[in-house]
Design a protein around this motif. Structure first.
Motif, PDB file in Angstrom:
ATOM      1  N   ASP A   1       6.052   5.584  -4.067  1.00 24.19           N
ATOM      2  CA  ASP A   1       6.878   6.648  -3.479  1.00 24.19           C
ATOM      3  C   ASP A   1       6.187   7.274  -2.273  1.00 24.19           C
ATOM      4  O   ASP A   1       6.185   8.511  -2.093  1.00 24.19           O
ATOM      5  CB  ASP A   1       7.197   7.721  -4.523  1.00 24.19           C
ATOM      6  N   GLY A   2       5.556   6.429  -1.453  1.00 26.17           N
ATOM      7  CA  GLY A   2       4.944   6.894  -0.221  1.00 26.17           C
ATOM      8  C   GLY A   2       3.551   7.454  -0.358  1.00 26.17           C
ATOM      9  O   GLY A   2       2.945   7.857   0.639  1.00 26.17           O
ATOM     10  N   VAL A   3       2.976   7.456  -1.579  1.00 28.17           N
ATOM     11  CA  VAL A   3       1.635   7.982  -1.812  1.00 28.17           C
ATOM     12  C   VAL A   3       0.712   6.820  -2.171  1.00 28.17           C
ATOM     13  O   VAL A   3       1.041   6.009  -3.037  1.00 28.17           O
ATOM     14  CB  VAL A   3       1.620   9.032  -2.944  1.00 28.17           C
ATOM     15  N   ALA A   4      -0.454   6.751  -1.499  1.00 26.96           N
ATOM     16  CA  ALA A   4      -1.397   5.672  -1.746  1.00 26.96           C
ATOM     17  C   ALA A   4      -1.875   5.690  -3.189  1.00 26.96           C
ATOM     18  O   ALA A   4      -2.191   6.750  -3.747  1.00 26.96           O
ATOM     19  CB  ALA A   4      -2.583   5.782  -0.801  1.00 26.96           C
ATOM     20  N   VAL A   5      -1.917   4.518  -3.808  1.00 24.71           N
ATOM     21  CA  VAL A   5      -2.357   4.389  -5.200  1.00 24.71           C
ATOM     22  C   VAL A   5      -3.879   4.313  -5.231  1.00 24.71           C
ATOM     23  O   VAL A   5      -4.500   3.622  -4.425  1.00 24.71           O
ATOM     24  CB  VAL A   5      -1.748   3.136  -5.840  1.00 24.71           C
ATOM     25  N   GLY A   6      -4.479   5.005  -6.199  1.00 18.09           N
ATOM     26  CA  GLY A   6      -5.924   4.964  -6.350  1.00 18.09           C
ATOM     27  C   GLY A   6      -6.481   6.303  -6.729  1.00 18.09           C
ATOM     28  O   GLY A   6      -5.840   7.346  -6.516  1.00 18.09           O
ATOM     29  N   PRO A   7      -7.691   6.327  -7.304  1.00 19.75           N
ATOM     30  CA  PRO A   7      -8.293   7.602  -7.718  1.00 19.75           C
ATOM     31  C   PRO A   7      -8.513   8.521  -6.518  1.00 19.75           C
ATOM     32  O   PRO A   7      -8.913   8.079  -5.447  1.00 19.75           O
ATOM     33  CB  PRO A   7      -9.621   7.201  -8.354  1.00 19.75           C
ATOM     34  N   SER A   8      -8.247   9.806  -6.734  1.00 18.43           N
ATOM     35  CA  SER A   8      -8.446  10.809  -5.683  1.00 18.43           C
ATOM     36  C   SER A   8      -9.674  11.669  -5.943  1.00 18.43           C
ATOM     37  O   SER A   8      -9.975  12.577  -5.165  1.00 18.43           O
ATOM     38  CB  SER A   8      -7.206  11.710  -5.572  1.00 18.43           C
ATOM     39  N   ALA A   9     -10.379  11.396  -7.045  1.00 18.67           N
ATOM     40  CA  ALA A   9     -11.592  12.160  -7.376  1.00 18.67           C
ATOM     41  C   ALA A   9     -12.563  11.232  -8.088  1.00 18.67           C
ATOM     42  O   ALA A   9     -12.165  10.262  -8.743  1.00 18.67           O
ATOM     43  CB  ALA A   9     -11.259  13.361  -8.251  1.00 18.67           C
TER      44      ALA A   9
END
Length: 353
Positions: free
Chosen positions: A121-129
């Motif tokens: 939905d337009g947001v990059a997949v992957g850990p953000s922290a």
């Protein structure tokens, strides 16, 4: 939640992102690669399919830029034959399985390191922290495409007798770079020099071993043709010596780079003319008889470097010989007349025609 969503390989293992510092997932060049992307919510629960507000997944598979690779991995061979600054991309097909998962499929034929980017939905997949809760940039999943099985027809052959003239009465070197069917350079281990009896695990047992001689071995012949093919006086002379050796470390020969784990064909010819080199790779493979289960060895001969050449089944590398450096020698004579004797040594310089 794009940060919590995960991707699994067909083996069931989770594919790590570059930020995790894990080794890239390895794939074989040309092999169909399948992955399953599982959507998850903010509490790491597997998300279900919402027919009234279906999620969209976009992806790209591109060769990793050199700047994102450690020095030992540069330059990224996945970008071979491309202009400087360009990166290779691979088509990826996706299918929404309508259960909260997507199936991803692709086949990368060029070996090297790749980045798999996904957007939910337009947001990059992957850990953000990270593990300590510190915010980090989202990174792609890192994949390593390795060369496929060796393909003798696609081996690269270069050096004396192929691209350059072979010298008479000197040791000449022809080099063989092993490759797969997609022209990816392979790093060999020297096993093509001889077929050795060895023990392998019996596929019909969990503990037993069995002997085998399955494998490949080089068969090389070098001759010199004096005269043209159509002349009745044409003669063929075998090379004085031919030797195939394993070259463990890479280098550059006549401006052509080669990797670790290649082979060198050293040969010496004593006649000026045209060198005719025939390179074969004899393969022994095993099959099992259905009725008895006995193993039967079958032999097949492959022509090395024949892909894309005319008369591939009989192809040979031909090249004119070159002149060698002058050879110094002497003619000696001894004579007598009227009781006097003399010995004469005449220095000469011998060069090939």
């Amino acid at each position: 939640n794009a940060a919590n969503s995960v991707t699994f390989s067909t083996s069931g293992s989770m594919v790590s992102h570059a930020s995790a510092g894990a080794d890239p997932l390895t794939l074989a060049a040309g092999a169909d690669s399948l992955f399953v992307f599982q959507m998850r919510d903010s509490w790491n629960n597997d998300a279900s399919y919402d027919p009234f507000e279906p999620a969209t997944l976009r992806m790209s598979l591109r060769a990793t830029p050199d700047a994102d690779l450690p020095m030992a991995k540069r330059p990224n061979v996945a970008n071979r034959d491309l202009d400087a600054g360009d990166v290779r991309s691979v088509d990826v097909t996706t299918r929404n399985l309508l259960d909260g998962t997507f199936r991803l499929a692709f086949a990368a034929t060029v070996a090297g390191t790749y980045d798999l980017w996904l957007e939910l939905d337009g947001v990059a997949v992957g850990p953000s922290a990270d593990a300590l809760g510190n915010a980090i940039d989202r990174t792609p999943m890192r994949l390593e495409v390795l060369p496929g099985p060796l393909s003798p027809a696609h081996f690269k052959v270069f050096g004396a007798g192929v691209e350059s003239e072979a010298a008479v009465n000197e040791i000449n070197v022809m080099r063989v770079q092993t490759r797969d069917a997609f022209k990816n350079d392979r790093v060999d281990d020297g096993a093509l020099l001889t077929l050795e009896r060895r023990m392998i695990r019996d596929e019909h047992s969990t503990i037993n071993m069995r002997p085998t001689i399955a494998g490949y071995v080089f068969d090389v012949a070098v001759d010199v043709r004096v005269g043209e093919k159509w002349e009745s006086t044409t003669r063929m002379y075998k090379a004085e010596s031919v030797n195939v050796s394993f070259v463990p470390f890479g280098g550059v020969d006549a401006g052509v780079a080669y990797t670790d784990g290649t082979y060198a064909v050293s040969f010496l010819v004593a006649h000026a003319g045209t060198t005719v080199a025939r390179l074969r790779l004899n393969q022994t493979y095993e099959t099992r008889e259905i009725s008895t289960g006995n193993i039967v060895n079958t032999n097949v001969t492959h022509v090395v470097g024949s892909a894309g050449r005319l008369n591939a089944d009989k192809s040979a590398f031909e090249q004119k010989t070159g002149r060698t450096a002058a050879t110094r020698a002497s003619f000696s004579g001894y004579g007598t007349e009227d009781g006097a004797a003399a010995r004469v040594d005449l220095p000469v310089i011998v060069t090939p025609l």
